[in-house]
Design a protein around this motif. Structure first.
Motif, PDB file in Angstrom:
ATOM      1  N   PRO A 283      66.223 -78.262  39.314  1.00  0.00           N
ATOM      2  CA  PRO A 283      66.159 -79.681  38.908  1.00  0.00           C
ATOM      3  C   PRO A 283      66.903 -80.639  39.823  1.00  0.00           C
ATOM      4  N   GLU A 284      68.066 -80.249  40.279  1.00  0.00           N
ATOM      5  CA  GLU A 284      68.859 -81.159  41.111  1.00  0.00           C
ATOM      6  C   GLU A 284      68.269 -81.361  42.511  1.00  0.00           C
ATOM      7  N   TYR A 285      67.233 -80.599  42.874  1.00  0.00           N
ATOM      8  CA  TYR A 285      66.594 -80.730  44.176  1.00  0.00           C
ATOM      9  C   TYR A 285      65.198 -81.341  44.090  1.00  0.00           C
ATOM     10  N   ARG A 286      64.759 -81.688  42.897  1.00  0.00           N
ATOM     11  CA  ARG A 286      63.430 -82.269  42.721  1.00  0.00           C
ATOM     12  C   ARG A 286      63.393 -83.704  43.241  1.00  0.00           C
ATOM     13  N   ARG A 287      62.175 -84.132  43.539  1.00  0.00           N
ATOM     14  CA  ARG A 287      61.901 -85.502  44.011  1.00  0.00           C
ATOM     15  C   ARG A 287      62.514 -85.775  45.388  1.00  0.00           C
ATOM     16  N   ARG A 288      62.603 -84.705  46.196  1.00  0.00           N
ATOM     17  CA  ARG A 288      63.114 -84.852  47.565  1.00  0.00           C
ATOM     18  C   ARG A 288      62.074 -84.432  48.610  1.00  0.00           C
ATOM     19  N   GLY A 289      60.860 -84.128  48.154  1.00  0.00           N
ATOM     20  CA  GLY A 289      59.808 -83.710  49.083  1.00  0.00           C
ATOM     21  C   GLY A 289      59.741 -82.214  49.317  1.00  0.00           C
ATOM     22  N   ILE A 290      60.598 -81.450  48.662  1.00  0.00           N
ATOM     23  CA  ILE A 290      60.631 -80.001  48.889  1.00  0.00           C
ATOM     24  C   ILE A 290      59.349 -79.347  48.379  1.00  0.00           C
ATOM     25  N   GLY A 291      58.903 -79.726  47.188  1.00  0.00           N
ATOM     26  CA  GLY A 291      57.674 -79.154  46.631  1.00  0.00           C
ATOM     27  C   GLY A 291      56.481 -79.435  47.516  1.00  0.00           C
ATOM     28  N   GLY A 292      56.363 -80.682  47.971  1.00  0.00           N
ATOM     29  CA  GLY A 292      55.260 -81.026  48.866  1.00  0.00           C
ATOM     30  C   GLY A 292      55.303 -80.218  50.148  1.00  0.00           C
ATOM     31  N   SER A 293      56.499 -80.009  50.687  1.00  0.00           N
ATOM     32  CA  SER A 293      56.635 -79.208  51.911  1.00  0.00           C
ATOM     33  C   SER A 293      56.242 -77.760  51.677  1.00  0.00           C
ATOM     34  N   LEU A 294      56.660 -77.196  50.547  1.00  0.00           N
ATOM     35  CA  LEU A 294      56.304 -75.810  50.245  1.00  0.00           C
ATOM     36  C   LEU A 294      54.791 -75.648  50.083  1.00  0.00           C
ATOM     37  N   VAL A 295      54.174 -76.539  49.312  1.00  0.00           N
ATOM     38  CA  VAL A 295      52.723 -76.450  49.101  1.00  0.00           C
ATOM     39  C   VAL A 295      51.987 -76.649  50.418  1.00  0.00           C
ATOM     40  N   HIS A 296      52.401 -77.632  51.202  1.00  0.00           N
ATOM     41  CA  HIS A 296      51.770 -77.877  52.497  1.00  0.00           C
ATOM     42  C   HIS A 296      51.891 -76.643  53.393  1.00  0.00           C
ATOM     43  N   HIS A 297      53.081 -76.062  53.436  1.00  0.00           N
ATOM     44  CA  HIS A 297      53.319 -74.876  54.265  1.00  0.00           C
ATOM     45  C   HIS A 297      52.376 -73.742  53.863  1.00  0.00           C
ATOM     46  N   MET A 298      52.289 -73.470  52.555  1.00  0.00           N
ATOM     47  CA  MET A 298      51.445 -72.368  52.096  1.00  0.00           C
ATOM     48  C   MET A 298      49.962 -72.682  52.321  1.00  0.00           C
ATOM     49  N   THR A 299      49.550 -73.907  52.038  1.00  0.00           N
ATOM     50  CA  THR A 299      48.146 -74.279  52.228  1.00  0.00           C
ATOM     51  C   THR A 299      47.744 -74.134  53.690  1.00  0.00           C
ATOM     52  N   GLU A 300      48.564 -74.632  54.591  1.00  0.00           N
ATOM     53  CA  GLU A 300      48.260 -74.518  56.017  1.00  0.00           C
ATOM     54  C   GLU A 300      48.150 -73.052  56.433  1.00  0.00           C
ATOM     55  N   ARG A 301      49.056 -72.218  55.954  1.00  0.00           N
ATOM     56  CA  ARG A 301      49.021 -70.788  56.294  1.00  0.00           C
ATOM     57  C   ARG A 301      47.743 -70.144  55.778  1.00  0.00           C
ATOM     58  N   PHE A 302      47.380 -70.450  54.539  1.00  0.00           N
ATOM     59  CA  PHE A 302      46.157 -69.877  53.975  1.00  0.00           C
ATOM     60  C   PHE A 302      44.929 -70.318  54.769  1.00  0.00           C
ATOM     61  N   MET A 303      44.874 -71.564  55.175  1.00  0.00           N
ATOM     62  CA  MET A 303      43.732 -72.044  55.951  1.00  0.00           C
ATOM     63  C   MET A 303      43.692 -71.360  57.330  1.00  0.00           C
ATOM     64  N   GLU A 304      44.860 -71.161  57.943  1.00  0.00           N
ATOM     65  CA  GLU A 304      44.926 -70.429  59.220  1.00  0.00           C
ATOM     66  C   GLU A 304      44.378 -69.023  59.076  1.00  0.00           C
ATOM     67  N   LEU A 305      44.558 -68.426  57.903  1.00  0.00           N
ATOM     68  CA  LEU A 305      44.107 -67.054  57.653  1.00  0.00           C
ATOM     69  C   LEU A 305      42.669 -66.994  57.153  1.00  0.00           C
ATOM     70  N   GLY A 306      41.948 -68.100  57.195  1.00  0.00           N
ATOM     71  CA  GLY A 306      40.523 -68.096  56.887  1.00  0.00           C
ATOM     72  C   GLY A 306      40.135 -68.470  55.471  1.00  0.00           C
ATOM     73  N   CYS A 307      41.072 -68.942  54.687  1.00  0.00           N
ATOM     74  CA  CYS A 307      40.733 -69.344  53.321  1.00  0.00           C
ATOM     75  C   CYS A 307      39.915 -70.637  53.358  1.00  0.00           C
ATOM     76  N   GLY A 308      38.884 -70.674  52.569  1.00  0.00           N
ATOM     77  CA  GLY A 308      38.069 -71.873  52.474  1.00  0.00           C
ATOM     78  C   GLY A 308      38.630 -72.879  51.488  1.00  0.00           C
ATOM     79  N   ARG A 309      39.573 -72.442  50.668  1.00  0.00           N
ATOM     80  CA  ARG A 309      40.188 -73.344  49.694  1.00  0.00           C
ATOM     81  C   ARG A 309      41.480 -72.715  49.198  1.00  0.00           C
ATOM     82  N   MET A 310      42.298 -73.545  48.566  1.00  0.00           N
ATOM     83  CA  MET A 310      43.467 -73.066  47.833  1.00  0.00           C
ATOM     84  C   MET A 310      43.364 -73.638  46.432  1.00  0.00           C
ATOM     85  N   SER A 311      43.502 -72.780  45.448  1.00  0.00           N
ATOM     86  CA  SER A 311      43.412 -73.191  44.050  1.00  0.00           C
ATOM     87  C   SER A 311      44.756 -72.984  43.368  1.00  0.00           C
ATOM     88  N   VAL A 312      45.052 -73.852  42.404  1.00  0.00           N
ATOM     89  CA  VAL A 312      46.291 -73.757  41.642  1.00  0.00           C
ATOM     90  C   VAL A 312      46.026 -74.147  40.195  1.00  0.00           C
TER      91      VAL A 312
END
Length: 169
Positions: free
Chosen positions: A95-124
């Motif tokens: 909680p004390e680390y929320r609203r600092r862009g960390i979640g967006g960075s984590l999701v972006h990092h994972m999405t980019e990695r999945f796309m590099e590995l050939g995923c056509g989409r990421m679902s959540v």
């Protein structure tokens, strides 16, 4: 921004604790009897399963956020010829680390990695409080014609118009 690194089997405990925190924040508190099995599965998958991916954000060596996901084979369809898709499993930020862009960075990092590995989409599956974040990151709501549904073990399978009592499948 806090550094993000690939999680290792040694992070299984903290990733499980973060997962418990996520579930409790959504609609908890919950019992903790599932946590040992979750920690072990996380440890094993991080050690030997190349389809499982996890990343953590650290502040001075302390993990304060994490995300897990996996790549699954999928059948192509008219919207996407890709034969792999990424699925987000869980993301939690203390909680004390929320609203600092960390979640967006984590999701972006994972999405980019999945796309590099050939995923056509990421679902959540997204908790109500995170919908805005995922929209901001380019995720779209599924059409109303598609509705996620689950059937859980432990409930008797009903006899219905498609099956006859006593028949084996």
């Amino acid at each position: 921004m806090l550094p993000i690194r690939t999680a290792t089997p040694a992070d299984a405990k903290v990733l499980t604790e973060l997962r418990r925190k996520m579930h409790d924040d959504i609609d908890g508190p919950h019992p903790t009897d599932w946590m040992q099995a979750c920690e072990e599965m996380t440890r094993v998958r991080l050690a030997i399963d190349p389809s499982f991916h996890a990343y953590v954000a650290e502040d001075d060596g302390t993990v304060v956020a994490g995300i897990t996901g996996e790549i699954r084979p999928r059948f192509p369809n008219p919207e996407s010829p890709a034969t792999a898709a990424g699925y987000g499993i869980a993301m939690c930020i203390l909680p004390e680390y929320r609203r600092r862009g960390i979640g967006g960075s984590l999701v972006h990092h994972m999405t980019e990695r999945f796309m590099e590995l050939g995923c056509g989409r990421m679902s959540v599956f997204v908790a109500p409080q995170a919908v805005g974040l995922y929209h901001e990151l380019g995720f779209e709501d599924l059409p109303e014609t598609i509705r996620p549904m689950n059937r859980f073990a432990g409930h008797p399978v009903p006899v219905n118009r498609y099956t006859a009592a006593g028949t084996a499948s």
